[in-house]
Design an enzyme around this catalytic site. Structure first.
Site: not given
Length: 383
Positions: A52, A104, A176, A201
């Site tokens: 982690r 978004y 973004d 993306k």
């Protein structure tokens, strides 16, 4: 294999943050699919204790994307939304954020339906208008969150001007950069403090992994997000990290083809008698075409267009044969969707109307197929 300080972008995409495997010499970063690491003795280890906190594959991706975006540190998360959520931990109850109104749908949902419960407030403005950003700033404003180009109406924000306004008020500018990708737009170089991507993306580029990345310009933010990543634990797994590393190697090549195909399709649609509007920064009639030419090195692979009615839009969406009706974007294959009922369904209808997102709108993530085949598909679908 060492990068020179003046290495160009395509070279950085391939080599940034990556060294041959020290054990075998493998030129591609291995997938370190492990949860823990054997220590040499009590209190002595090789820099890795628990997956982690550290994973060599994830670390290679984070270094690669930090180099690509020109930041001081990068941190990979399990999704783009997890990355955005991590950024908001830089805020405290009572802080105010100015946000692009056409952002978004998932970002809208996170901010308005979750984070407002923890004492944060948000003002939604048209950040393509610098005066609107300035007018929304308050003494308690600590962050300006910009999406450019926006999803799906493809408005652009002048990043340098937005940074100037944010910094004058002691706030950070977050961009973004998912729609453009760093191949076409470098927000940190234009004055932004933080860049976020959905790596799902264009960075991945092959529609086979979900993830997010935060790249930061300020040392204090690097340390804070490093702590948050480990403490909250919404990390990107090693296989998904490896998939994105594979993707960034071809990012400049893919973005060049995405952009060329999108330009051709936008021009085709603009000439079609049944299409009432085409939105693409590469068209001369786009309101921010000149800004796109200055701020971006290409116009990108995303376009939207409108037909005369929702029924006509639905007909196209149901009639395409090569294009896939699906959410998401940025893969090598062309995807088509109906934003109002798919990607932005969580945005209230009145807000969609205010930002120009109509039921007649269709969005295309233009892939890298032969553009003549894409034109043929749209021609038969529109009729």
């Amino acid at each position: 294999m060492k990068l020179s300080r003046d290495a160009r972008f395509s070279t950085i995409c391939i080599h940034g943050g990556q060294e041959p495997d020290p054990t075998t010499g493998a030129i591609i970063t291995p997938i370190y699919q492990t949860s823990t690491y054997v220590q040499d003795e009590l209190g002595r280890h090789k820099g890795f204790e628990y997956a982690r906190t550290q994973n060599p594959t994830r670390s290679a991706l984070e270094a690669n994307l930090a180099a690509i975006e020109g930041g001081k540190g990068g941190f990979a998360f399990a999704s783009g939304m997890a990355a955005i959520n991590a950024i908001t931990t830089l805020l405290e109850a009572g802080d105010h954020v100015v946000v692009t109104d056409n952002t978004y749908g998932g970002t809208y949902r996170l901010f308005e339906q979750i984070l407002t419960r923890y004492g944060l407030t948000f003002s939604w403005v048209d950040t393509s208008r610098p005066e609107d950003i300035a007018g929304a700033m308050r003494p308690e404003t600590k962050m300006v969150f910009v999406e450019t180009p926006t999803n799906p109406v493809l408005r652009l924000t002048d990043i340098a001007k937005a940074a100037e306004i944010a910094h004058a008020h002691g706030a950070r500018l977050v961009v973004d950069n998912t729609f453009a990708s760093p191949a076409l737009q470098r927000p940190l170089a234009l004055g932004a403090d933080i860049v976020v991507h959905s790596t799902t993306k264009y960075l991945n580029g092959h529609s086979d992994g979900v993830g997010g990345i935060v790249v930061l310009a300020l040392d204090e933010d690097v340390e804070r997000v490093r702590f948050v990543q480990n403490s909250a634990g919404a990390i990107l797994g090693p296989f998904d990290a490896w998939l994105v590393l594979r993707g960034t190697k071809t990012l400049p090549l893919r973005m060049e083809r995405h952009s060329a195909n999108a330009q051709a399709l936008a021009e085709f649609l603009a000439s079609h008698p049944k299409v009432t509007r085409v939105i693409y920064p590469g068209l001369a009639d786009h309101p921010q075409h000149d800004l796109a030419r200055r701020q971006m090195s290409g116009f990108g692979g995303m376009l939207s267009f409108e037909l005369e009615s929702f029924e006509a839009a639905r007909g196209v969406l149901n009639q395409v044969r090569l294009m896939a009706l699906a959410e998401s974007l940025g893969g090598v294959e062309t995807l088509i969707c109906h934003p109002a009922s798919m990607t932005h369904a969580s945005v209230p209808a009145e807000r969609r109307a205010a930002i120009g997102l109509t039921d007649r709108m269709v969005r295309i993530s233009v892939g890298v197929e032969d553009v003549a085949d894409l034109e043929d598909d749209l021609r038969q679908a529109i009729g």
